[in-house]
Design an enzyme around this catalytic site. Structure first.
Site, PDB file in Angstrom:
ATOM      1  N   ASP A 188       0.803  -1.306  -0.052  1.00 53.94           N
ATOM      2  CA  ASP A 188      -0.106   0.037   0.030  1.00 53.94           C
ATOM      3  C   ASP A 188       0.861   1.184   0.015  1.00 53.94           C
ATOM      4  O   ASP A 188       1.726   1.115   1.007  1.00 53.94           O
ATOM      5  CB  ASP A 188      -0.850  -0.139   1.293  1.00 53.94           C
ATOM      6  N   VAL A 203       3.752   1.258 -10.756  1.00 58.68           N
ATOM      7  CA  VAL A 203       2.637   1.848 -11.474  1.00 58.68           C
ATOM      8  C   VAL A 203       1.566   2.309 -10.558  1.00 58.68           C
ATOM      9  O   VAL A 203       0.781   3.182 -10.709  1.00 58.68           O
ATOM     10  CB  VAL A 203       1.787   0.671 -12.394  1.00 58.68           C
ATOM     11  N   LYS A 256       1.813  13.465  -9.289  1.00 62.02           N
ATOM     12  CA  LYS A 256       2.768  12.859 -10.476  1.00 62.02           C
ATOM     13  C   LYS A 256       3.708  13.825 -10.675  1.00 62.02           C
ATOM     14  O   LYS A 256       4.735  13.055 -11.189  1.00 62.02           O
ATOM     15  CB  LYS A 256       1.800  12.833 -11.585  1.00 62.02           C
ATOM     16  N   LEU A 278      -3.270  10.021 -22.416  1.00 60.38           N
ATOM     17  CA  LEU A 278      -4.572   9.350 -21.773  1.00 60.38           C
ATOM     18  C   LEU A 278      -4.887   8.168 -22.384  1.00 60.38           C
ATOM     19  O   LEU A 278      -4.622   7.968 -23.757  1.00 60.38           O
ATOM     20  CB  LEU A 278      -5.651  10.293 -22.306  1.00 60.38           C
TER      21      LEU A 278
END
Length: 328
Positions: free
Chosen positions: A63, A83, A166, A190
């Site tokens: 996590d 990821v 990010k 995207l």
């Protein structure tokens, strides 16, 4: 490369990660995949149901809000695909998703170095961290490429937490390049095309929001367009191929943008209407910005990577996928 190699994939049940694990297993790799909870039957079932999972897939709990858990999954691996990313803040010891994301990449990078086995850490970044906006908000650079970083001094009405998260996390992970490991950051556009999940992923829903007549998702599409001047898009298969290319290419490190096309949202609408004339797009969901920023990224192509899917195929496959899953 010997396909007996072990690799680790974090956030294993996510859209990109699950597709990546599927293809890694098909190519003969042994995969350590992390899930937030091994008690989530649907996510465990998704991965355990993949071909070759019985013999070459091992699941671990991991996590982002407790990143020390990832060390066990990383142990014994030569390559790590990070990821996983926090989408919503969950409190606890971190003040924001940005703080959690940065702490996560820091501990994962350090775990890679401490393992003495990991050769390369491959980070799934986002073009939301690569905006060509000028820091004084006076407009856009002429082109978007790997030199572009989203200015964090500006106000963003939508996705501000994700943009900060990010951007800061990608800069943090790149700072470890050459410090005992190689780091590759893949800032993906995207993503659409197909999924092995049972629901249409959020990025694909945003990509085809005009076809879904979803005004909220369309605002998200327009927010990305306003951030990057146009919308960078990529087929999930090309994104997966880019990740595996980043692992198998011995000369690769640093930052790379991953998108086969760079479109206005009006151009996305045009593709939808061309391939699916039965779909009616609301007039208020078609707005032409008349921007002419160019796509200037060539780093990935220069190393020999070739995109297999163009914009038309990405849109066509995304709508087809949405129809198959009952979203349209």
């Amino acid at each position: 490369m010997e396909k007996s190699v072990k690799v680790c994939v974090t956030g294993g049940a996510g859209y990109i990660a699950s597709f990546l694990i599927k293809h890694l297993l098909e190519r003969g790799y042994t995969v350590h995949a992390t899930l937030r909870s091994l008690n989530d039957a649907s996510k465990v079932g998704l991965l355990k149901g993949l071909d070759h999972a019985e013999t070459r897939l091992k699941l671990f709990e991991g996590d982002i809000y407790n990143p020390t858990e990832f060390a066990a999954a990383i142990h014994g691996c030569e390559f790590v695909f990070h990821v996983a990313t926090p989408m919503q803040h969950e409190g606890g010891k971190y003040k924001s998703t940005s703080e959690a994301a940065v702490a996560g990449v820091k501990i994962i990078a350090e775990s890679c170095i401490e393992s003495k086995m990991v050769k390369r850490l491959i980070y799934t970044a986002s073009v939301m961290a690569a905006s060509p906006l000028k820091s004084d908000a006076s407009g856009y650079e002429d082109a978007i490429d790997e030199s572009c970083w989203t200015p964090l001094n500006l106000f963003y009405e939508m996705h501000s937490d994700y943009i900060y998260s990010k951007t800061l996390a990608e800069k943090e992970v790149l700072s470890y390049n050459g410090l005992g490991i190689e780091v590759v950051s893949l800032a993906c556009g995207l993503v659409g095309g197909e999924t092995i999940q049972s629901l249409v992923p959020g990025s694909m829903r945003t990509l085809i929001s005009q076809a879904l007549s979803d005004e909220t998702l369309y605002k998200g599409l327009r927010a990305l367009e306003d951030l990057d001047s146009k919308v960078p898009i990529a087929h999930v298969q090309d994104v997966i191929d880019a990740h595996i290319f980043a692992m198998e290419n011995s000369n690769m490190n640093g930052r790379f943008l991953v998108a086969s096309d760079f479109l206005k949202s009006t151009e996305i609408a045009s593709f939808i209407m061309k391939y699916y004339p039965d779909i009616i797009i609301l007039p208020e969901l078609i707005e032409d910005t008349e921007r002419e920023t160019k796509w200037g990224s060539t780093k990935l192509n220069a190393l020999g990577f070739h995109y297999k899917f163009d914009a038309g195929q990405i849109i066509y496959d995304s709508i087809s996928c949405a129809k198959r899953l009952g979203a349209i």
